[in-house]
Design a protein around this motif. Structure first.
Motif, PDB file in Angstrom:
ATOM      1  N   PHE A 184     -21.266 -69.723-112.332  1.00 44.41           N
ATOM      2  CA  PHE A 184     -21.889 -68.743-113.222  1.00 44.41           C
ATOM      3  C   PHE A 184     -23.043 -68.037-112.514  1.00 44.41           C
ATOM      4  CE2 PHE A 184     -25.008 -67.389-116.322  1.00 44.41           C
ATOM      5  CZ  PHE A 184     -24.245 -66.782-117.308  1.00 44.41           C
ATOM      6  N   ILE A 185     -23.911 -68.785-111.858  1.00 45.39           N
ATOM      7  CA  ILE A 185     -25.069 -68.204-111.190  1.00 45.39           C
ATOM      8  C   ILE A 185     -24.642 -67.378-109.977  1.00 45.39           C
ATOM      9  CG2 ILE A 185     -27.230 -68.716-109.996  1.00 45.39           C
ATOM     10  CD1 ILE A 185     -27.234 -69.240-113.022  1.00 45.39           C
ATOM     11  N   VAL A 186     -23.714 -67.913-109.197  1.00 45.62           N
ATOM     12  CA  VAL A 186     -23.248 -67.209-108.002  1.00 45.62           C
ATOM     13  C   VAL A 186     -22.659 -65.856-108.355  1.00 45.62           C
ATOM     14  CG1 VAL A 186     -21.499 -67.229-106.177  1.00 45.62           C
ATOM     15  CG2 VAL A 186     -22.866 -69.268-106.611  1.00 45.62           C
TER      16      VAL A 186
ATOM     17  N   PHE B  60     -21.170 -74.800-100.739  1.00 51.11           N
ATOM     18  CA  PHE B  60     -22.567 -75.076-101.062  1.00 51.11           C
ATOM     19  C   PHE B  60     -22.750 -75.669-102.460  1.00 51.11           C
ATOM     20  CE2 PHE B  60     -22.719 -71.911 -97.717  1.00 51.11           C
ATOM     21  CZ  PHE B  60     -23.717 -72.412 -96.881  1.00 51.11           C
ATOM     22  N   SER B  61     -21.639 -75.838-103.178  1.00 51.71           N
ATOM     23  CA  SER B  61     -21.658 -76.477-104.509  1.00 51.71           C
ATOM     24  C   SER B  61     -22.620 -75.808-105.483  1.00 51.71           C
ATOM     25  CB  SER B  61     -22.012 -77.965-104.375  1.00 51.71           C
ATOM     26  OG  SER B  61     -21.080 -78.628-103.550  1.00 51.71           O
ATOM     27  N   LEU B  62     -22.717 -74.472-105.400  1.00 53.37           N
ATOM     28  CA  LEU B  62     -23.565 -73.735-106.329  1.00 53.37           C
ATOM     29  C   LEU B  62     -22.791 -73.442-107.610  1.00 53.37           C
ATOM     30  CD1 LEU B  62     -25.245 -71.168-103.886  1.00 53.37           C
ATOM     31  CD2 LEU B  62     -26.135 -73.363-104.704  1.00 53.37           C
TER      32      LEU B  62
ATOM     33  N   GLY C 265     -16.274 -67.834-102.959  1.00 54.59           N
ATOM     34  CA  GLY C 265     -15.646 -69.127-102.710  1.00 54.59           C
ATOM     35  C   GLY C 265     -16.491 -70.047-101.849  1.00 54.59           C
ATOM     36  N   VAL C 266     -17.093 -69.495-100.808  1.00 54.23           N
ATOM     37  CA  VAL C 266     -17.933 -70.317 -99.919  1.00 54.23           C
ATOM     38  C   VAL C 266     -19.166 -70.819-100.658  1.00 54.23           C
ATOM     39  CG1 VAL C 266     -19.442 -70.216 -97.897  1.00 54.23           C
ATOM     40  CG2 VAL C 266     -17.134 -69.270 -97.774  1.00 54.23           C
TER      41      VAL C 266
ATOM     42  N   LYS D 239     -12.680 -78.612-101.998  1.00 54.12           N
ATOM     43  CA  LYS D 239     -13.321 -77.407-101.497  1.00 54.12           C
ATOM     44  C   LYS D 239     -12.287 -76.395-101.013  1.00 54.12           C
ATOM     45  CE  LYS D 239     -17.697 -79.574-100.162  1.00 54.12           C
ATOM     46  NZ  LYS D 239     -18.653 -79.839 -99.056  1.00 54.12           N
ATOM     47  N   ARG D 240     -11.238 -76.902-100.365  1.00 55.68           N
ATOM     48  CA  ARG D 240     -10.181 -76.008 -99.876  1.00 55.68           C
ATOM     49  C   ARG D 240      -9.442 -75.351-101.031  1.00 55.68           C
ATOM     50  NH1 ARG D 240      -6.172 -78.695 -95.681  1.00 55.68           N
ATOM     51  NH2 ARG D 240      -8.220 -78.970 -94.660  1.00 55.68           N
ATOM     52  N   VAL D 241      -9.186 -76.122-102.083  1.00 53.78           N
ATOM     53  CA  VAL D 241      -8.507 -75.575-103.256  1.00 53.78           C
ATOM     54  C   VAL D 241      -9.360 -74.498-103.919  1.00 53.78           C
ATOM     55  CG1 VAL D 241      -7.664 -76.100-105.577  1.00 53.78           C
ATOM     56  CG2 VAL D 241      -7.143 -77.648-103.683  1.00 53.78           C
ATOM     57  N   LEU D 242     -10.650 -74.770-104.093  1.00 59.67           N
ATOM     58  CA  LEU D 242     -11.546 -73.790-104.704  1.00 59.67           C
ATOM     59  C   LEU D 242     -11.592 -72.507-103.885  1.00 59.67           C
ATOM     60  CD1 LEU D 242     -14.541 -76.043-105.817  1.00 59.67           C
ATOM     61  CD2 LEU D 242     -12.904 -74.875-107.293  1.00 59.67           C
TER      62      LEU D 242
END
Length: 342
Positions: free
Chosen positions: A144-146, A139-141, A133-134, A233-236
């Protein structure tokens, strides 16, 4: 086009989406029949009818119970996967998170502290969910990659933690989800009950709470959601943490299904969960779908495998059939979205 006009259009679009959501709440049955649930449900009924007519034992109570039990672990994982995909993300690491949690539970349970072992497994899932999540939210990564990177790390970590050994599960409490009452020869395990219960809880949260509206809004258009004051960001972050809790339940269910904590088990669970979500009608582009469709999608996959096996058809054709269903589901979703944007 000026920035003020663009802002107005984005806000109006989100307001319209929220209004439609309220209208769906007013008529849940009508919304269900006109939404993504109708297609998967019709496919499930059709598959049951076909296999019932072509095999002798498909409708036997024992086989129906087996189908439900075989769907439980991947079906539960798919619930968490649904939350992530609704935000236009994807979680390739959910199976690895579940496996790591299960081997941690299996290892710690050998000392006799079963409750402590379960809580440790939950903590593992929460930490890894927080990590995903962070990285995605703060960090808006790309999700899929994360999650692909986390998958690789956790696959190795589970084997390193166990020295590639499995732990037999002897605790009745850890395997309790595989038991349950029988009704007319059909055993309804506690794991199946838990799966249905989680589906109901998450379904309520997504359709009847402000959090659910925000999840759909972020998945449909995160920029418009942010412009209306939603903390994207909080929702994600909340989505990845909630999904992590669901993965912990899946780990407990896995220990009941096969009373062994195996670091190499469920190697395709992440892809299987995505398959169930997509076949269940949830859009890979986010903002459309739900957990009820996911439950149906998981049953479709299991019914297909079970029915083709009883019909004596090679397992390779089972994979072909499942793959075709996934492609059809994605194509239909793309077609619907294309028409909506015209």
């Amino acid at each position: 086009m000026g920035s003020a006009e663009l802002l107005g259009r984005e806000v109006t679009k989100l307001d319209d989406a929220v209004l439609l959501d309220k209208e769906d709440r007013a008529g849940p049955l009508r919304a269900a029949l006109s939404s993504q649930i109708a297609g998967p449900l019709a496919a499930l009924v059709l598959a049951v009818v076909i296999f019932s007519a072509t095999t002798d034992s498909f409708l036997n109570p024992g086989n129906l119970s087996l189908i439900a039990q075989q769907s439980v672990v991947v079906g539960t994982l798919a619930l968490g996967q649904t939350l992530v995909i609704l935000t236009a993300g994807i979680d390739l690491s959910n199976g690895a998170i579940m496996v790591l949690a299960s081997v941690v539970i299996g290892n710690l349970a050998t000392d006799g502290n079963v409750l402590g072992a379960l809580l440790a497994g939950l903590a593992v899932c929460l930490v890894l969910g927080l990590l995903n999540g962070v990285l995605v939210a703060q960090f808006s990564l790309p999700p899929f990659i994360v999650t692909l990177g986390v998958l690789s790390v956790l696959t190795a970590a589970a084997r390193l933690y166990t020295d590639s050994q499995s732990y037999p599960i002897t605790s009745e409490f850890l395997t309790a989800l595989n038991g349950g009452p029988a009704f007319g020869g059909v055993t309804i395990t506690y794991g199946v009950m838990l799966w249905i219960g989680l589906t109901a809880i998450l379904g309520y949260a997504l359709t009847q709470t402000a959090w659910g509206v925000r999840v759909y809004a972020v998945g449909d258009n995160p920029r418009a959601a942010a412009l209306t004051g939603i903390k994207v960001k909080r929702v994600l972050l909340s989505v990845y943490l909630t999904a992590a809790v669901v993965y912990a339940f899946a780990a407990w269910q896995a220990l009941g299904r096969t009373p062994t904590a195996d670091p190499s088990g469920y190697s395709t669970a992440n892809l299987d969960s995505i398959t169930a979500v997509v076949i269940g009608g949830t859009s890979l582009f986010g903002g459309r779908g739900g957990v009820v469709g996911t439950l149906i999608g998981a049953l479709i996959v299991t019914v297909l495998a079970n029915g083709l096996t009883q019909a004596g058809i090679d397992s390779l054709y089972q994979q072909v059939g499942t793959g075709i269903l996934v492609v059809i589901a994605v194509a239909v979703d793309h077609f619907v979205r294309t028409r909506q944007t015209r």
